[in-house]
Design a protein around this motif. Structure first.
Motif, PDB file in Angstrom:
ATOM      1  N   ARG A   1     -17.018  26.767  39.975  1.00 60.48           N
ATOM      2  CA  ARG A   1     -17.206  26.137  41.294  1.00 60.48           C
ATOM      3  C   ARG A   1     -18.176  26.951  42.157  1.00 60.48           C
ATOM      4  NH1 ARG A   1     -14.087  23.026  44.844  1.00 60.48           N
ATOM      5  NH2 ARG A   1     -12.276  23.059  43.471  1.00 60.48           N
ATOM      6  N   GLU A   2     -18.010  28.275  42.115  1.00 62.71           N
ATOM      7  CA  GLU A   2     -18.883  29.145  42.904  1.00 62.71           C
ATOM      8  C   GLU A   2     -20.334  29.034  42.445  1.00 62.71           C
ATOM      9  OE1 GLU A   2     -19.716  33.926  43.058  1.00 62.71           O
ATOM     10  OE2 GLU A   2     -17.615  33.272  42.952  1.00 62.71           O
TER      11      GLU A   2
ATOM     12  N   LYS B   1     -14.812  30.306  39.237  1.00 64.02           N
ATOM     13  CA  LYS B   1     -16.152  30.890  39.101  1.00 64.02           C
ATOM     14  C   LYS B   1     -17.199  29.805  38.869  1.00 64.02           C
ATOM     15  CE  LYS B   1     -19.072  34.294  38.798  1.00 64.02           C
ATOM     16  NZ  LYS B   1     -19.399  35.112  39.986  1.00 64.02           N
TER      17      LYS B   1
ATOM     18  N   ARG C   1     -21.845  25.852  43.383  1.00 63.46           N
ATOM     19  CA  ARG C   1     -21.864  25.686  44.846  1.00 63.46           C
ATOM     20  C   ARG C   1     -21.181  24.395  45.264  1.00 63.46           C
ATOM     21  NH1 ARG C   1     -27.962  27.893  46.474  1.00 63.46           N
ATOM     22  NH2 ARG C   1     -27.705  29.965  45.505  1.00 63.46           N
TER      23      ARG C   1
END
Length: 219
Positions: free
Chosen positions: A214-215, A212, A218
């Motif tokens: 990392r998301e 999460k 970005r």
């Protein structure tokens, strides 16, 4: 300059599993770990997260913001229920440790075994699981097991006793459920030790939380 993420911990045993998860999945990110054991001690003393503790937490997050953290991950499940209050006072995204875990677990139901060693955190996670299941219109049957003596052993340096208690409970619960949730990040150390023939998936928060992060960053 390296990208930076900050973590706020309420117990020391949550640090190693998250350090390992970031090293494995986001090795190029600088990770700052901030430990304040009073966060959990005061929750237990006061019987819940009071406004004074929300202020304490936001002060810690402000320190991480000053250190250039782009995202802050709250590693203590006991504070997951107040994350919206915390976000309102912060300038960077603030993520609860079990945000992804809760959604993943509800999808694996309807029978969930939730195994924890810190009651304050487990009760919050149970509430989040039920709220998420209701939001999705999914029936949920939670089998809750809390073994505080396991956490006491881990804090005292007896990791072997902690692991034995948790593993025995997990094997007892597994035949009764569709998935097994390890309620605290400190328990993720046990995932490699679960027997290969355990009948159900075991969900732990660190790797899911790092994904999460990392998301959000970005990356």
């Amino acid at each position: 300059m390296r990208r930076t993420v900050g973590l706020v911990h309420a117990v020391q045993p949550s640090i190693p599993p998250l350090r390992e998860a970031f090293a494995a999945h986001l090795p190029d990110v600088r990770v700052l770990h901030l430990l304040d054991e009073a966060l959990l001690a005061e929750v237990e003393r006061l019987g819940g997260v009071r406004p004074s503790l929300v202020r304490r937490l936001t002060t810690l997050i402000a320190l991480l913001e000053q250190a250039q953290a782009e995202v802050v991950l709250l590693a203590c499940t006991a504070y997951s229920g107040v994350v919206d209050q915390v976000r309102a006072q912060c300038e960077v995204p603030v993520l609860p440790i079990d945000a992804v875990l809760v959604g993943e677990a509800v999808q694996r139901g309807p029978r969930l075994g939730v195994l924890g060693t810190v009651e304050a955190g487990v009760r919050v996670q149970e509430s989040l699981l039920r709220a998420e299941a209701e939001r999705r219109g999914i029936p949920l049957d939670i089998r809750l097991v809390i073994r505080p003596e396991a956490f006491a052993a881990l804090n005292a340096g007896d990791g072997a006793r902690h692991d034995t208690i948790v593993l025995e409970e997990a094997q007892r619960l597994a035949p009764q459920v569709d998935a097994l949730v390890l309620a605290q990040a400190s328990m993720a150390r046990l995932v490699p030790q679960f027997p290969a023939d355990l009948a159900v998936p075991v969900l732990a928060s660190p790797t899911l939380a790092v994904a999460k992060v990392r998301e959000v960053m970005r990356l």
